[in-house]
Design a protein around this motif. Structure first.
Motif, PDB file in Angstrom:
ATOM      1  N   ALA A 154      -1.133   0.969  29.472  1.00 40.06           N
ATOM      2  CA  ALA A 154      -1.630   1.001  30.480  1.00 40.06           C
ATOM      3  C   ALA A 154      -2.819   2.715  30.226  1.00 40.06           C
ATOM      4  O   ALA A 154      -3.892   2.349  31.054  1.00 40.06           O
ATOM      5  CB  ALA A 154      -1.362   0.534  31.431  1.00 40.06           C
ATOM      6  N   ARG A 155      -2.094   3.196  29.545  1.00 39.65           N
ATOM      7  CA  ARG A 155      -3.343   4.438  29.403  1.00 39.65           C
ATOM      8  C   ARG A 155      -2.909   5.233  27.798  1.00 39.65           C
ATOM      9  O   ARG A 155      -2.135   4.228  27.344  1.00 39.65           O
ATOM     10  CB  ARG A 155      -1.746   5.502  30.354  1.00 39.65           C
TER      11      ARG A 155
ATOM     12  N   THR B 220      -6.744   2.763  31.005  1.00 38.78           N
ATOM     13  CA  THR B 220      -7.266   4.572  31.515  1.00 38.78           C
ATOM     14  C   THR B 220      -6.543   5.588  30.070  1.00 38.78           C
ATOM     15  O   THR B 220      -5.251   5.210  29.884  1.00 38.78           O
ATOM     16  CB  THR B 220      -6.104   4.902  32.725  1.00 38.78           C
TER      17      THR B 220
ATOM     18  N   GLU C 208      -7.544 -10.209  33.062  1.00 39.61           N
ATOM     19  CA  GLU C 208      -8.033  -8.847  32.306  1.00 39.61           C
ATOM     20  C   GLU C 208      -6.774  -8.223  33.242  1.00 39.61           C
ATOM     21  O   GLU C 208      -5.887  -7.644  33.610  1.00 39.61           O
ATOM     22  CB  GLU C 208      -8.831  -8.702  33.806  1.00 39.61           C
ATOM     23  N   HIS C 209      -7.484  -6.994  31.955  1.00 41.18           N
ATOM     24  CA  HIS C 209      -6.706  -5.509  32.232  1.00 41.18           C
ATOM     25  C   HIS C 209      -6.914  -3.942  32.226  1.00 41.18           C
ATOM     26  O   HIS C 209      -8.940  -4.279  32.229  1.00 41.18           O
ATOM     27  CB  HIS C 209      -5.395  -5.684  30.178  1.00 41.18           C
ATOM     28  N   THR C 210      -6.510  -3.210  33.036  1.00 44.33           N
ATOM     29  CA  THR C 210      -7.529  -1.988  32.979  1.00 44.33           C
ATOM     30  C   THR C 210      -6.453  -0.853  31.649  1.00 44.33           C
ATOM     31  O   THR C 210      -5.397  -0.926  31.736  1.00 44.33           O
ATOM     32  CB  THR C 210      -7.233  -1.455  34.215  1.00 44.33           C
TER      33      THR C 210
ATOM     34  N   ARG D 162     -12.167  -1.352  31.154  1.00 41.08           N
ATOM     35  CA  ARG D 162     -11.823  -2.885  31.567  1.00 41.08           C
ATOM     36  C   ARG D 162     -12.173  -4.099  31.058  1.00 41.08           C
ATOM     37  O   ARG D 162     -13.051  -4.187  30.398  1.00 41.08           O
ATOM     38  CB  ARG D 162     -12.439  -3.464  33.043  1.00 41.08           C
ATOM     39  N   TYR D 163     -10.945  -4.881  30.687  1.00 42.95           N
ATOM     40  CA  TYR D 163     -10.787  -5.504  29.247  1.00 42.95           C
ATOM     41  C   TYR D 163     -10.549  -6.860  29.512  1.00 42.95           C
ATOM     42  O   TYR D 163      -9.118  -7.027  30.654  1.00 42.95           O
ATOM     43  CB  TYR D 163     -10.726  -5.285  28.041  1.00 42.95           C
TER      44      TYR D 163
ATOM     45  N   GLN E  82     -12.399   4.587  32.653  1.00 42.70           N
ATOM     46  CA  GLN E  82     -11.090   3.171  32.570  1.00 42.70           C
ATOM     47  C   GLN E  82     -11.808   2.800  31.718  1.00 42.70           C
ATOM     48  O   GLN E  82     -13.605   1.756  31.561  1.00 42.70           O
ATOM     49  CB  GLN E  82     -10.964   3.131  34.305  1.00 42.70           C
TER      50      GLN E  82
ATOM     51  N   ASP F 159     -16.426  -3.703  30.977  1.00 40.35           N
ATOM     52  CA  ASP F 159     -16.831  -2.517  31.841  1.00 40.35           C
ATOM     53  C   ASP F 159     -16.010  -1.101  31.650  1.00 40.35           C
ATOM     54  O   ASP F 159     -14.980  -1.363  30.971  1.00 40.35           O
ATOM     55  CB  ASP F 159     -16.915  -2.505  33.445  1.00 40.35           C
TER      56      ASP F 159
ATOM     57  N   SER G 279     -15.813   2.926  33.146  1.00 45.13           N
ATOM     58  CA  SER G 279     -15.919   3.227  35.159  1.00 45.13           C
ATOM     59  C   SER G 279     -15.591   4.654  34.035  1.00 45.13           C
ATOM     60  O   SER G 279     -14.934   5.055  34.074  1.00 45.13           O
ATOM     61  CB  SER G 279     -15.632   2.903  35.924  1.00 45.13           C
TER      62      SER G 279
END
Length: 402
Positions: free
Chosen positions: A7-8, A156, A152-154, A145-146, A143, A133, A135
């Motif tokens: 996630a990161r 960072t 959908e996941h984020t 967003r995919y 971040q 997106d 952002s």
């Protein structure tokens, strides 16, 4: 095998073409965490036909960072090119003029090599992961967003690098304020073919003829890659295999007994010709690299090599930032990359305008082209300038990444 997508990460890379994969490779070797997201599936990425000429600097980067095994085993080193015009052939000897050379090694092979290295290293790479997106690029934790595997996941990151091509999300996200774009559309296209026939030449042939430009290249000792100039609105269905071979033979013709070998055509396509640059290549923590920032006509063999130069420069700057906190390389990235990009744009424009026939039947322009070609063929200084630009300028940042 694929590996879980965290996630990161430190650097998020959008696009698994040569730019994104090479950047990920260079950073991973230096201990910088990366995630690569690619919206296409792996078979598509590994079969996507593009450039096939590697500059000396691109070869140097691959060799210095352990990514050259395939290139050195299967690539074809070329020490020159041949210019054909007015019924004559003239060779430009790269090592004699510059001490440098180029390598014929298809982009598909470079991509497959880099994918294999990344997966073997256990570095995260997600195919069919569409960036929706981006952002927070003006803050410290942007971040992405995919969408991946139906959800959908984020992701960072500390930095985001868009290597997602001309139509990708990266350039669209860049704020319009302060952004400038430059474009030139050429009044012709290339009809390109792949053919199962041994090349009729040892090195690339660039041919100027009254009928239009032609290029003889190759993918291997058994497969030829050829192009001929056509109008931009060409209907591919109107070009039979026989018509293509006959047109190529006329354009390559010289005084003497040279003959173009023909064989089964396995692929045909039309490539539009244009130049495009966007400035700047950075906003906040978002960077652009490769086709996301610039397009060149293929006449100068610069597209893949510019992408490699972008990410080598950027990788060195990111490694410096994580090693010592020094952000000066990141701050200078856009300006330094654009200096090389505009040099390549000018060279590609010069090669394109010198070799292609004007659709306006411009007799004056035709004579200017012949004069320039004759100057290159007869002047060591002019030939050296062509050889220096064709084989490529030194690769910035390589010393810090080796």
């Amino acid at each position: 095998m694929t590996h879980p997508i965290p996630a990161r990460t430190q650097v998020a890379i959008i696009g698994a073409g040569p730019a994104g994969l090479l950047l990920g490779h260079l950073l991973h070797r230096k201990g910088v965490d990366t995630v690569v997201l690619e919206n296409r599936d792996r078979p598509y990425v590994e079969k996507r036909q593009r450039a096939g000429i590697l500059e000396q600097g691109t070869m140097d980067v691959l060799r210095a960072t352990g990514a050259a095994a395939g290139m050195d085993a299967r690539g074809l080193q070329h020490d020159g090119i041949e210019l054909r015009f007015a019924g004559e052939a003239h060779r430009i000897d790269f090592p004699a003029l510059t001490g440098r050379s180029v390598m014929v090694y298809a982009q598909t092979e470079v991509v497959k090599d880099l994918i294999a290295l990344r997966l073997e290293a256990g570095a995260p790479l997600a195919f069919e992961a569409e960036a929706l997106d981006i952002s927070g690029i003006e803050g410290e934790a942007p971040q992405i967003r995919y969408r991946h595997e139906g959800a959908e996941h984020t992701l960072t990151a500390e930095y985001v690098v868009a290597c997602d091509g001309f139509h990708g999300i990266g350039r669209r996200i860049m704020p319009e304020a302060g952004k400038r774009t430059f474009e030139r559309v050429y009044p012709f296209s290339w009809l390109g073919i792949l053919a199962d026939v041994a090349p009729s030449c040892d090195e690339l042939i660039y041919a100027h003829s009254p009928e239009g430009f032609a290029l003889h290249s190759m993918r291997s000792p058994e497969v030829s890659r050829l192009y001929l100039q056509v109008p931009p609105d060409t209907d591919l269905a109107q070009w039979s295999d026989d018509r293509i071979w006959e047109g190529l033979a006329r354009r390559f013709a010289i005084d003497g007994d040279w003959k173009l070998a023909t064989g089964p055509i396995t692929e045909k396509g039309i490539t539009p010709m244009r130049s495009f640059v966007t400035e700047p290549m950075r906003h906040g923590r978002l960077f652009l690299a490769g086709d996301a920032a610039h397009i060149v006509p293929p006449t100068g063999a610069k597209g893949l090599n510019l992408a490699a130069a972008d990410v080598t420069l950027l990788a060195a700057a990111l490694v410096r930032r994580y090693a010592s906190g020094d952000e000066s390389g990141l701050d200078a990235y856009s300006e330094q990359a654009l200096r090389r990009i505009w040099r390549a744009e000018h060279f590609s424009y010069t090669m394109t305008s010198m070799l292609h026939t004007s659709p306006d039947d411009d007799a004056f322009g035709h004579r200017l082209q012949l004069s320039q070609l004759d100057y290159i063929a007869s002047s060591k200084a002019a030939a050296t300038s062509l050889a220096e630009n064709y084989t490529g300028l030194p690769m910035p940042g390589l010393d810090e990444l080796a």
